[in-house]
Design a protein around this motif. Structure first.
Motif, PDB file in Angstrom:
ATOM      1  N   LEU A  96     -23.580 -86.504  27.099  1.00 30.69           N
ATOM      2  CA  LEU A  96     -23.332 -85.519  26.032  1.00 30.69           C
ATOM      3  C   LEU A  96     -23.068 -86.267  24.734  1.00 30.69           C
ATOM      4  O   LEU A  96     -23.779 -86.097  23.744  1.00 30.69           O
ATOM      5  CB  LEU A  96     -22.152 -84.618  26.414  1.00 30.69           C
ATOM      6  CG  LEU A  96     -22.441 -83.620  27.535  1.00 30.69           C
ATOM      7  CD1 LEU A  96     -21.180 -82.897  27.974  1.00 30.69           C
ATOM      8  CD2 LEU A  96     -23.506 -82.595  27.126  1.00 30.69           C
ATOM      9  N   THR A  97     -22.059 -87.144  24.759  1.00 29.49           N
ATOM     10  CA  THR A  97     -21.737 -87.899  23.539  1.00 29.49           C
ATOM     11  C   THR A  97     -21.728 -89.402  23.793  1.00 29.49           C
ATOM     12  O   THR A  97     -21.653 -90.175  22.852  1.00 29.49           O
ATOM     13  CB  THR A  97     -20.349 -87.494  22.996  1.00 29.49           C
ATOM     14  OG1 THR A  97     -19.352 -87.931  23.934  1.00 29.49           O
ATOM     15  CG2 THR A  97     -20.242 -85.985  22.821  1.00 29.49           C
ATOM     16  N   THR A  98     -21.758 -89.812  25.052  1.00 29.70           N
ATOM     17  CA  THR A  98     -21.670 -91.246  25.371  1.00 29.70           C
ATOM     18  C   THR A  98     -23.004 -91.755  25.910  1.00 29.70           C
ATOM     19  O   THR A  98     -23.891 -90.968  26.243  1.00 29.70           O
ATOM     20  CB  THR A  98     -20.545 -91.510  26.403  1.00 29.70           C
ATOM     21  OG1 THR A  98     -20.886 -90.848  27.624  1.00 29.70           O
ATOM     22  CG2 THR A  98     -19.203 -91.006  25.920  1.00 29.70           C
ATOM     23  N   ASP A  99     -23.104 -93.089  26.009  1.00 30.62           N
ATOM     24  CA  ASP A  99     -24.375 -93.705  26.392  1.00 30.62           C
ATOM     25  C   ASP A  99     -24.704 -93.535  27.870  1.00 30.62           C
ATOM     26  O   ASP A  99     -23.811 -93.540  28.723  1.00 30.62           O
ATOM     27  CB  ASP A  99     -24.323 -95.214  26.099  1.00 30.62           C
ATOM     28  CG  ASP A  99     -24.364 -95.482  24.599  1.00 30.62           C
ATOM     29  OD1 ASP A  99     -24.727 -94.547  23.856  1.00 30.62           O
ATOM     30  OD2 ASP A  99     -24.014 -96.610  24.200  1.00 30.62           O
ATOM     31  N   ILE A 113     -20.988 -86.316  40.715  1.00 30.23           N
ATOM     32  CA  ILE A 113     -19.844 -87.223  40.880  1.00 30.23           C
ATOM     33  C   ILE A 113     -19.879 -88.151  39.665  1.00 30.23           C
ATOM     34  O   ILE A 113     -20.795 -88.973  39.512  1.00 30.23           O
ATOM     35  CB  ILE A 113     -19.938 -88.047  42.195  1.00 30.23           C
ATOM     36  CG1 ILE A 113     -20.111 -87.126  43.424  1.00 30.23           C
ATOM     37  CG2 ILE A 113     -18.724 -88.950  42.347  1.00 30.23           C
ATOM     38  CD1 ILE A 113     -18.914 -86.264  43.788  1.00 30.23           C
ATOM     39  N   ASN A 114     -18.899 -87.973  38.792  1.00 33.24           N
ATOM     40  CA  ASN A 114     -18.821 -88.763  37.560  1.00 33.24           C
ATOM     41  C   ASN A 114     -17.819 -89.893  37.741  1.00 33.24           C
ATOM     42  O   ASN A 114     -16.733 -89.681  38.287  1.00 33.24           O
ATOM     43  CB  ASN A 114     -18.316 -87.887  36.402  1.00 33.24           C
ATOM     44  CG  ASN A 114     -19.254 -86.750  36.053  1.00 33.24           C
ATOM     45  OD1 ASN A 114     -20.218 -86.933  35.312  1.00 33.24           O
ATOM     46  ND2 ASN A 114     -18.998 -85.557  36.590  1.00 33.24           N
ATOM     47  N   MET A 115     -18.181 -91.073  37.245  1.00 36.13           N
ATOM     48  CA  MET A 115     -17.184 -92.141  37.105  1.00 36.13           C
ATOM     49  C   MET A 115     -16.648 -91.983  35.687  1.00 36.13           C
ATOM     50  O   MET A 115     -17.454 -91.853  34.746  1.00 36.13           O
ATOM     51  CB  MET A 115     -17.849 -93.508  37.277  1.00 36.13           C
ATOM     52  CG  MET A 115     -16.921 -94.678  37.075  1.00 36.13           C
ATOM     53  SD  MET A 115     -15.855 -94.964  38.496  1.00 36.13           S
ATOM     54  CE  MET A 115     -16.582 -96.458  39.146  1.00 36.13           C
TER      55      MET A 115
END
Ligand code: SAM
Ligand code: DTB
Ligand code: SF4
Length: 320
Positions: free
Chosen positions: A292-295, A222-224
């Motif tokens: 992947l690319t974000t913190d 579950i991604n925000m």
């Protein structure tokens, strides 16, 4: 053991969402304890093995070639580099290594290289996961034969809201890839993103899509939404954090034996919010300073949070 249902109705799921918060969390935590060690969290580490320049138009994604997000594209990473990073992730405590590629669908020669990565990561003693876009039957079989344990492919949102977010591939395309993965005997990792401006009904329908798959996905991320400058979804109204926590709780109730992963967005969540997500039944996270690319939260911070909450990542996954 809980009864695994595949026939949840929208009215039933909406009724769960509408419960008083305490009643919802109590129900979710009760089901959680029947199926899992309540203090054990599975940790996966993510690596972008091929970054950016993707032909798709997913409105949330910093890796689409259609949006100027300032991201530096990278071609497929050499195997030895992937294995070094996997070893480091293992040393820091990750049990599963998930390799993500910014592809609409991989080419057969890409799959050959990913299979070598999978074999190398398995040889380090880690579980393997990949997320590479749409797959053919032959590619799926090659990944299975190479020893891939999990394939991540998200439905992202409800079928109705999907076309507001992505136009370059259909919901059915995603269901087809999920069926291939399931039929090949690879564990399914499938979830979605909330906070994309969808309605309450869209969130309930996403969970119903997941629960109505022939078998519940073994992992449910579950991604925000992580809002990235330059993407169309930048500036979307922030979702009430309590609705995010409710979504975790409803996912736990609907899919009692699945790992529910508190996925993207943790960098913007307080420790207290994450604690409530664990109480609501989340029992997996992405671990390591980058998604992947974000913190993502710093590893030290996660270790300290686990210690403060008395959580551990090892040992038995299931309740004794
Ligand atoms: N390109 C492949 C695909 O889309 O199937 C695999 C990689 S893709 C980045 C994997 C998943 O990451 C997406 O399906 C989406 O659910 C999630 N994701 C991407 N960007 C995100 C964002 N900004 N916030 C939250 N989740 C995101
Ligand atoms: C999933 O559901 N979330 C992860 C993983 N599966 C591949 C990806 C999150 C990506 C967040 C944006 C980024 O870091 O690029
Ligand atoms: Fe490409 Fe995957 Fe990003 Fe969509 S989510 S733009 S398919 S990398």
């Amino acid at each position: 053991m809980s009864i695994l249902r595949h026939d949840w109705t929208l009215a039933e799921v909406q009724a769960l969402y509408a419960l008083p918060f305490n009643d919802l969390i109590f129900q979710a935590q009760t089901i959680h304890r029947e199926n899992f060690d309540p203090n054990q969290i599975q940790v996966s580490s993510l690596l972008s093995i091929k970054t950016g320049s993707c032909s798709e138009d997913c409105g949330y994604c910093p890796q689409s070639a259609r949006y100027d997000t300032g991201l530096k594209s990278e071609s497929l990473m050499p195997i030895d580099e992937v294995l070094q990073i996997a070893q480091r992730a293992k040393d820091q405590g990750a049990s599963r290594f998930c390799m993500g590629a910014a592809w609409r669908k991989p080419k057969d020669k890409d799959i050959e290289r990913v299979v070598e990565m999978v074999q190398g990561v398995k040889a380090l003693g880690m579980e393997t996961c990949a997320t590479l876009g749409m797959l053919t039957d032959t590619q799926t079989q090659a990944l299975k034969d190479g020893g891939l344990d999990y394939y991540n492919h998200n439905l992202d949102t409800s079928e109705e809201y999907y076309s507001e977010v992505i136009t370059t591939r259909t919901y059915q395309d995603r269901l087809d890839t999920l069926a291939r993965v399931r039929d090949a005997g690879i564990n399914v990792c499938c979830g979605g993103i909330v906070g994309m401006g969808e309605s309450d009904a869209d969130r309930a329908k996403l969970l119903i899509e997941l629960v109505n798959l022939p078998k519940h996905p073994e992992s449910v991320p579950i991604n925000m939404l992580v809002q990235v400058e330059g993407t169309p979804l930048m500036g979307t109204e922030q979702l009430d954090p309590l609705i995010f926590i409710r979504t975790i709780a409803v996912a736990r109730i609907l899919m009692p034996e699945s790992r529910v992963r508190l996925s993207a967005g943790r960098s913007n969540m307080s420790d207290e919010m994450q604690a409530l997500c664990f109480l609501a039944g989340a029992n997996s996270i992405f671990y390591g300073d980058k998604l992947l690319t974000t913190d993502n939260p710093m590893t030290n911070h996660d270790i300290s949070l686990f210690n403060r909450l008395g959580l551990h990542s090892g040992g038995s996954s299931y309740a004794q």
